[in-house]
Design a protein around this motif. Structure first.
Motif, PDB file in Angstrom:
ATOM      1  N   THR A  20       0.810  -1.216   0.000  1.00 56.46           N
ATOM      2  CA  THR A  20       0.000   0.000   0.000  1.00 56.46           C
ATOM      3  C   THR A  20       0.845   1.267   0.000  1.00 56.46           C
ATOM      4  N   LEU A  21       2.143   1.141   0.320  1.00 56.41           N
ATOM      5  CA  LEU A  21       3.073   2.268   0.455  1.00 56.41           C
ATOM      6  C   LEU A  21       2.645   3.218   1.567  1.00 56.41           C
ATOM      7  N   THR A  54       0.074   7.120  -4.949  1.00 58.61           N
ATOM      8  CA  THR A  54      -0.965   6.416  -4.192  1.00 58.61           C
ATOM      9  C   THR A  54      -1.624   7.365  -3.197  1.00 58.61           C
ATOM     10  N   GLY A  95       2.638  -0.578  -3.974  1.00 59.39           N
ATOM     11  CA  GLY A  95       1.422   0.213  -3.982  1.00 59.39           C
ATOM     12  C   GLY A  95       0.262  -0.425  -4.705  1.00 59.39           C
ATOM     13  N   ALA A 150      -3.055  -0.273  -2.886  1.00 62.24           N
ATOM     14  CA  ALA A 150      -3.554   1.021  -2.400  1.00 62.24           C
ATOM     15  C   ALA A 150      -4.942   1.285  -2.977  1.00 62.24           C
ATOM     16  N   HIS A 186      -4.244   4.688  -7.031  1.00 67.13           N
ATOM     17  CA  HIS A 186      -2.861   4.743  -7.521  1.00 67.13           C
ATOM     18  C   HIS A 186      -2.902   5.339  -8.922  1.00 67.13           C
TER      19      HIS A 186
END
Length: 398
Positions: free
Chosen positions: A100-101, A127, A314, A317, A320
């Motif tokens: 997901t960063l 993201t 990511g 996420a 993005h």
């Protein structure tokens, strides 16, 4: 060869910027128009020379007690934690999930101590995730919440999370809707915004002549980023025995570390403000949507291939838009060499770094962020990349 990044600015924008370096409206009028567009949801916006200029000024006006702790997303540019440290604050990294960063609210809550005063969350690589859990932690623990939106701008209003105490935007050279510089902070606290505005008015104003020279430089860089000129540039660097990664990084470098505060503490020139206003006014999100569609297609192709899947940071996420497109590789140098041989200038060189743990708390080192950086490869991906080239890129990645 396809360059690693295309500047998100048109030739008409560069021509307008050059003209505005010679004549434009008053800087106060320009700043007012920018700030009005970014304050549409009732928060207070201020236009700055850069995001870091605004962050530095906010920290000065907040005057948090020396030794206060700030929890910071573990991936960011070094200047952000440098500024915190120069204001006498203690930086505590919170690791990010490569999928997901983003950090989790639970991880942030575990790091809160009686000395913690604020949380700085960066939205990375294009993201954006929900801040619901982090907002809850910040409210329950009495913490300031700042969000760094430098890598995720798409259109001006509404922008950022209105529950954050401050949302920070950048219009630097490689950002979406670039104005070749500039930034803005959007404040929830009108009193703090007023204090920052008053202090900002005491700064000397940057030169429009210097900005004109900057425009000329980026005219050259935009031309060089076209496929044929870029291939010639790469060959020229090799002929001269120069590392073109180093040349590229130097060409877009921001403020020198040894004079960081001196350079940051200026008001933006009227020419920069004029270009910022133009880019914000014209930002309709169309190019971002095209980039997102191309990036989503490439991500699906390389992640779900039967020939050999790639990890894409990511990918999980909620949103993005692929401001940059990255993949992870256990052999990044070999992958970069393969992609360059196919005509795609991939790289592992970037300004992002993992935030170091405090010297007395080495157990807080962000292992996931460090591991991800060691495996990270930046891949050319932008709307101007032809469909046939995207297909070849997908094949090369697989």
């Amino acid at each position: 060869m396809y360059s690693r990044k295309r500047l998100d600015i048109g030739w008409d924008d560069l021509a307008a910027a050059a003209m505005r370096s010679i004549w434009s409206r008053s800087p106060d009028a320009l700043a007012h128009d920018i700030e009005s567009r970014l304050s549409a949801d009732g928060r207070e916006a201020i236009a700055f020379l850069s995001l870091r200029s605004g962050f530095d000024l906010m920290l000065r006006e907040l005057a948090l007690p020396k030794g206060s702790e700030v929890i910071v997303s573990a991936l960011t540019i070094p200047d952000m934690w440098t500024l915190l440290e120069r204001h006498g604050l203690r930086v505590v990294p919170v690791d990010v999930d490569p999928a997901t960063l983003a950090p989790t609210a639970a991880d942030i809550e575990r790091l809160v101590t009686p000395a913690t005063r604020a949380v700085l969350v960066a939205h990375l690589f294009g993201t954006r995730g929900s801040l619901d859990g982090i907002v809850r932690v910040a409210r329950e623990r009495g913490l300031l919440l700042w969000e760094d939106c430098a890598q995720t701008f798409d259109s001006p209003t509404p922008f950022g999370d209105a529950r954050a105490d401050c949302s920070m935007l950048s219009f630097g050279p490689i950002k979406t809707a670039t104005a070749l510089g500039g930034g803005a902070l959007i404040f929830r606290d009108a009193a703090l915004a007023a204090k920052c505005r008053t202090a900002h008015a005491t700064y000397p104003r940057a030169s429009s002549t210097a900005f004109f020279k900057r425009v000329l430089k980026y005219v050259g860089l935009k031309f060089i980023s076209l496929p044929l000129p870029y291939a010639c540039f790469v060959r020229w660097c090799r002929w001269r025995g120069r590392d073109y990664d180093t040349v590229i990084q130097a060409s877009v470098r921001g403020f020198a570390r040894d004079e960081l505060l001196k350079r940051l503490r200026h008001q933006p020139s009227r020419a920069l403000l004029a270009l910022m206003l133009r880019r914000i006014a014209q930002a309709d999100g169309a190019r971002v949507r095209a980039r997102k569609a191309a990036g989503d297609a490439l991500m699906r192709s390389v992640m779900h291939s039967s020939e050999g899947a790639r990890e894409v940071p990511g990918h999980a996420a909620p949103y993005h838009d692929h401001w940059v497109f990255t993949v992870l590789s256990d052999e990044p140098e070999a992958l970069i060499a393969k992609l360059r041989a196919e005509g795609f200038d991939a790289t592992s060189v970037a300004t992002m770094r993992s935030v170091p743990a405090p010297a007395d708390r080495p157990e807080l080192s962000p292992r996931a962020a460090e591991r991800m950086l060691s495996r990270l490869v930046y891949v050319p991906m932008y709307p101007e990349l032809p469909a046939r080239a995207r297909a070849r890129l997908a094949d090369a990645l697989r």
